[in-house]
Scaffold this active site. Structure first.
Site, PDB file in Angstrom:
ATOM      1  N   HIS A   7     -16.527  45.428  -5.915  1.00 54.71           N
ATOM      2  CA  HIS A   7     -15.794  44.595  -4.559  1.00 54.71           C
ATOM      3  C   HIS A   7     -15.926  45.361  -3.373  1.00 54.71           C
ATOM      4  O   HIS A   7     -16.159  46.624  -3.459  1.00 54.71           O
ATOM      5  CB  HIS A   7     -14.565  44.265  -4.654  1.00 54.71           C
ATOM      6  CG  HIS A   7     -13.724  45.334  -5.168  1.00 54.71           C
ATOM      7  ND1 HIS A   7     -13.169  45.987  -3.767  1.00 54.71           N
ATOM      8  CD2 HIS A   7     -13.081  45.878  -5.916  1.00 54.71           C
ATOM      9  CE1 HIS A   7     -12.066  46.929  -4.322  1.00 54.71           C
ATOM     10  NE2 HIS A   7     -12.156  46.663  -5.721  1.00 54.71           N
ATOM     11  N   GLU A  82      -8.940  44.781 -12.623  1.00 51.36           N
ATOM     12  CA  GLU A  82      -8.748  46.061 -12.585  1.00 51.36           C
ATOM     13  C   GLU A  82      -7.562  46.869 -13.468  1.00 51.36           C
ATOM     14  O   GLU A  82      -6.913  45.737 -13.873  1.00 51.36           O
ATOM     15  CB  GLU A  82      -8.539  46.628 -11.280  1.00 51.36           C
ATOM     16  CG  GLU A  82      -8.136  48.108 -10.825  1.00 51.36           C
ATOM     17  CD  GLU A  82      -9.406  48.899 -11.270  1.00 51.36           C
ATOM     18  OE1 GLU A  82      -9.621  48.984 -12.296  1.00 51.36           O
ATOM     19  OE2 GLU A  82      -9.989  49.326 -10.238  1.00 51.36           O
TER      20      GLU A  82
END
Length: 172
Positions: A7, A82
């Site tokens: 990201h 994550e």
């Protein structure tokens, strides 16, 4: 082809803080990184995008999909999130922890992370005949390339992948 991209930048990235599963938006630089990556990837025909549900990854995925000629579907997969970093989230990353996270309160165990990534990657790789993009996180990339037998091209240095750096993944 299996592509992976981390990201775009967030304020936590910029400040050097542990982020984990804290759901942080992209900052202005991160939005620009996502747009630059989207333009660079617009010449590749991506069939499907799999993304973490966390805002920073999902917004990056949307930006990339928007620049594709044939708008690929975006599929949110919770297992691409994550690694949870428990009590470390929101604290400075300046303390050396020698990668022994399993003994820190609230941190997702490495074996648990590997198990969920193994499951989700086996599902994703069933579409091996397609051009696939995974939009996820640095900790996920580290696990894939250092624990699960994947390599990247171009090869990312050390254990890090830069924000919005696209790489192709291969099984070793």
């Amino acid at each position: 082809m299996l592509l992976f991209i981390r990201h775009g930048e967030t304020d936590f990235n910029h400040k050097g803080l542990w982020m984990g599963c804290t759901d942080i938006e992209l900052n202005e630089r991160g939005r620009q990184q996502a747009l630059n990556a989207a333009k660079a990837l617009s010449e590749k025909s991506i069939d499907v995008i799999f993304t973490s549900p966390l805002k920073r990854a999902y917004i990056t995925a949307q930006t990339i999909a928007h620049q594709q000629l044939h708008k690929p579907p975006i599929i949110i997969l919770n297992d691409l999130r994550e690694r949870g970093f428990g009590i470390l989230e929101g604290t400075p990353r300046d303390k050396p922890l020698n990668d022994d996270f399993d003994n820190i309160e609230g941190v997702e165990k490495k074996d648990t992370l590997i198990k969920r990534l193994t499951t989700v990657l086996s599902s994703i790789e069933k579409d091996a005949h397609k051009n696939i993009l995974i939009v996820s996180h640095g900790g996920v990339f580290h696990c894939l390339t250092h624990e699960m037998g994947y390599r990247s091209n171009p090869s990312s240095e050390g254990t890090q992948i830069s924000n919005c750096e696209p790489v192709e993944l291969f099984k070793k």
